[in-house]
Structure formats: structure tokens, C-alpha cells
Design an enzyme around this catalytic site. Structure first.
Site, PDB file in Angstrom:
ATOM      1  N   GLY A  49       1.023  -1.327   0.098  1.00  0.00           N
ATOM      2  CA  GLY A  49       0.043  -0.155  -0.094  1.00  0.00           C
ATOM      3  C   GLY A  49       0.977   1.370   0.104  1.00  0.00           C
ATOM      4  O   GLY A  49       2.011   1.220   0.538  1.00  0.00           O
ATOM      5  N   GLN A  54       3.012  10.066   1.312  1.00  0.00           N
ATOM      6  CA  GLN A  54       4.162   9.307   1.299  1.00  0.00           C
ATOM      7  C   GLN A  54       5.229   9.524   0.283  1.00  0.00           C
ATOM      8  O   GLN A  54       6.438   9.579   0.549  1.00  0.00           O
ATOM      9  CB  GLN A  54       4.062   7.902   1.726  1.00  0.00           C
ATOM     10  CG  GLN A  54       3.513   7.314   2.737  1.00  0.00           C
ATOM     11  CD  GLN A  54       3.278   5.958   2.800  1.00  0.00           C
ATOM     12  OE1 GLN A  54       2.226   5.458   2.463  1.00  0.00           O
ATOM     13  NE2 GLN A  54       4.322   5.044   3.428  1.00  0.00           N
ATOM     14  N   CYS A  97       5.852   0.038   7.340  1.00  0.00           N
ATOM     15  CA  CYS A  97       5.421   1.156   6.589  1.00  0.00           C
ATOM     16  C   CYS A  97       6.530   1.590   5.740  1.00  0.00           C
ATOM     17  O   CYS A  97       7.748   1.602   5.907  1.00  0.00           O
ATOM     18  CB  CYS A  97       4.884   2.292   7.509  1.00  0.00           C
ATOM     19  SG  CYS A  97       4.300   3.674   6.521  1.00  0.00           S
ATOM     20  N   LEU A  98       6.353   1.861   4.477  1.00  0.00           N
ATOM     21  CA  LEU A  98       7.514   2.325   3.597  1.00  0.00           C
ATOM     22  C   LEU A  98       8.111   3.548   4.153  1.00  0.00           C
ATOM     23  O   LEU A  98       9.271   3.664   3.836  1.00  0.00           O
ATOM     24  CB  LEU A  98       7.177   2.207   2.172  1.00  0.00           C
ATOM     25  CG  LEU A  98       6.888   1.170   1.343  1.00  0.00           C
ATOM     26  CD1 LEU A  98       6.207   1.573   0.185  1.00  0.00           C
ATOM     27  CD2 LEU A  98       7.855   0.094   1.246  1.00  0.00           C
ATOM     28  N   HIS A 139      -4.582   1.650   7.188  1.00  0.00           N
ATOM     29  CA  HIS A 139      -3.135   1.857   7.505  1.00  0.00           C
ATOM     30  C   HIS A 139      -2.977   3.183   6.711  1.00  0.00           C
ATOM     31  O   HIS A 139      -2.714   4.235   6.909  1.00  0.00           O
ATOM     32  CB  HIS A 139      -2.484   1.016   6.997  1.00  0.00           C
ATOM     33  CG  HIS A 139      -0.822   1.341   7.192  1.00  0.00           C
ATOM     34  ND1 HIS A 139       0.114   0.724   8.117  1.00  0.00           N
ATOM     35  CD2 HIS A 139      -0.038   2.216   6.408  1.00  0.00           C
ATOM     36  CE1 HIS A 139       1.255   1.455   7.887  1.00  0.00           C
ATOM     37  NE2 HIS A 139       1.162   2.227   6.674  1.00  0.00           N
ATOM     38  N   GLU A 140      -3.350   2.758   5.176  1.00  0.00           N
ATOM     39  CA  GLU A 140      -3.027   4.039   4.038  1.00  0.00           C
ATOM     40  C   GLU A 140      -4.228   5.310   4.449  1.00  0.00           C
ATOM     41  O   GLU A 140      -3.883   6.293   4.297  1.00  0.00           O
ATOM     42  CB  GLU A 140      -3.520   3.440   2.776  1.00  0.00           C
ATOM     43  CG  GLU A 140      -2.448   2.380   2.318  1.00  0.00           C
ATOM     44  CD  GLU A 140      -0.886   2.338   2.645  1.00  0.00           C
ATOM     45  OE1 GLU A 140      -0.644   3.767   2.872  1.00  0.00           O
ATOM     46  OE2 GLU A 140      -0.504   1.478   3.029  1.00  0.00           O
ATOM     47  N   HIS A 143      -2.742   7.505   6.970  1.00  0.00           N
ATOM     48  CA  HIS A 143      -1.672   8.363   6.411  1.00  0.00           C
ATOM     49  C   HIS A 143      -2.499   9.659   5.868  1.00  0.00           C
ATOM     50  O   HIS A 143      -1.787  10.671   5.923  1.00  0.00           O
ATOM     51  CB  HIS A 143      -0.954   7.897   5.088  1.00  0.00           C
ATOM     52  CG  HIS A 143       0.171   7.032   5.517  1.00  0.00           C
ATOM     53  ND1 HIS A 143       1.468   7.284   6.140  1.00  0.00           N
ATOM     54  CD2 HIS A 143       0.357   5.555   5.274  1.00  0.00           C
ATOM     55  CE1 HIS A 143       2.015   6.162   6.413  1.00  0.00           C
ATOM     56  NE2 HIS A 143       1.699   5.325   5.897  1.00  0.00           N
TER      57      HIS A 143
END
Ligand code: NI
Length: 177
Positions: A49, A54, A97-98, A139-140, A143
Site C-alpha cells: 500500500g 508518502q 510502513c515504507l 493504514h493508508e 496516512h
């Protein structure tokens, strides 16, 4: 044919990851290009994701693909996603997470959600998600509101992770300051 591009992923601590993103007015060619670039960037980083903040763009755009290895890709592109229902039942999942590289923690979230969003053609759609997809989408969407997975865990554990990341970032800084 659109030419895609990899976008640079920003990592914590970065103030942009704590901001609230703005809704997109319309899913047009510009937003479709952003979605395509985000997907390519996500696949390139082996993520499941990615949200626009991000990559430093404070707009409510998310891409996910929770297909397992060996399965055919299942890309989902979302603009202005909104959770309209969530289950009382919750699950605990180890999240990463990236934007917080190599950090993981157990996070508890609703096990299933229904969301409403704009698709690639600017059409309003609904999607029911459970399992890994439900966790990933929540989660996304977090963000987009400036919330990281570490904001769901204890202040103690969060502090440990964020200090580790600050340190790694300083070590990687090309110019000592
Ligand atoms: Ni993330």
C-alpha cells in the site's frame, strides 16, 4: 501509452507525514498519472500500500495491492476514500510502513470495513474489505490524516522506533550537519 515514473518516498521524521491531506476535486488525467506512478513506486519497493503524502503530495489518494506472491496482481486505486462502516470485531496485525523502513509493530484495528471512494474514472464506488486488505486500507487512510501506525501503539514503543529512525537518517545524511 503513459510513461510512468518512480516517486521518492519520504520517511519519518518528516513533518509532511503528520499533515492532513486535501480531497481531490476530480479524478482527472493528472490524478490518474499520480495513481499509476504511486503503484509503480509501491511495487518497486515491495509494498502492499502507498498513500500520496508518502511521496510528498498532500492529496487523498491511495493505492493498494494485497495479492499474495504468485497470484495475479490486484491493484486498487482510491481517491477520497472514506470508511462508512467498520466491524466491532478487531484483529491484531504486525504492520510495517515504507515511510518507517524496517520497523514493525502489532496494531489492533477493525477486522472488516466498508469504504466509499472515487475510482479511476471519477465514479463513486463502495468496497467491502476484510483480512489483510482491510488492515492495509485503514493504514493508508490513516496516512491521509497524518496518522502513522506507530500512533496506535504505546508512547514507549513509538519513542523507541522514532529514535531509531532519526538516528538512521542522520547516519545516511550525505552532509554532516
Ligand atoms: Ni504506511
Amino acid at each position: 501509452m503513459a510513461i510512468m515514473a518512480l516517486l521518492p518516498i519520504i520517511t519519518a521524521p518528516d513533518p509532511r507525514l503528520k499533515r492532513k491531506s486535501k480531497p481531490v476535486a476530480k479524478v482527472d488525467g493528472r490524478v490518474r498519472k499520480l495513481m499509476a506512478d504511486m503503484l509503480e513506486t509501491m511495487y518497486d519497493s515491495n509494498g502492499i500500500g502507498l498513500s500520496a503524502p508518502q511521496v510528498g503530495i498532500l492529496e487523498r489518494v491511495v493505492v493498494v495491492d494485497c495479492a499474495r506472491e504468485g497470484e495475479k496482481p490486484q491493484p486498487i486505486k482510491l481517491a477520497n476514500p472514506e470508511i462508512v462502516w467498520e466491524s466491532d470485531e478487531t484483529v491484531v496485525c504486525s504492520e510495517g510502513c515504507l515511510s518507517l523502513p524496517e520497523q514493525y509493530a502489532d496494531v489492533e484495528r477493525p477486522a472488516a470495513v466498508r469504504l466509499r471512494y472515487l475510482d479511476e474514472q471519477n465514479e463513486i464506488r463502495e468496497l467491502d474489505a476484510k483480512g489483510l486488505l482491510a488492515t492495509c486500507i485503514q493504514h493508508e487512510i490513516d496516512h491521509l490524516d497524518g496518522v502513522l501506525f506507530v500512533d496506535h501503539i504505546s508512547a514507549l514503543k513509538r519513542g523507541i522506533i522514532l529514535r531509531k529512525l532519526s538516528k538512521t537518517k542522520r547516519l545516511k545524511s550525505p552532509v554532516p550537519a
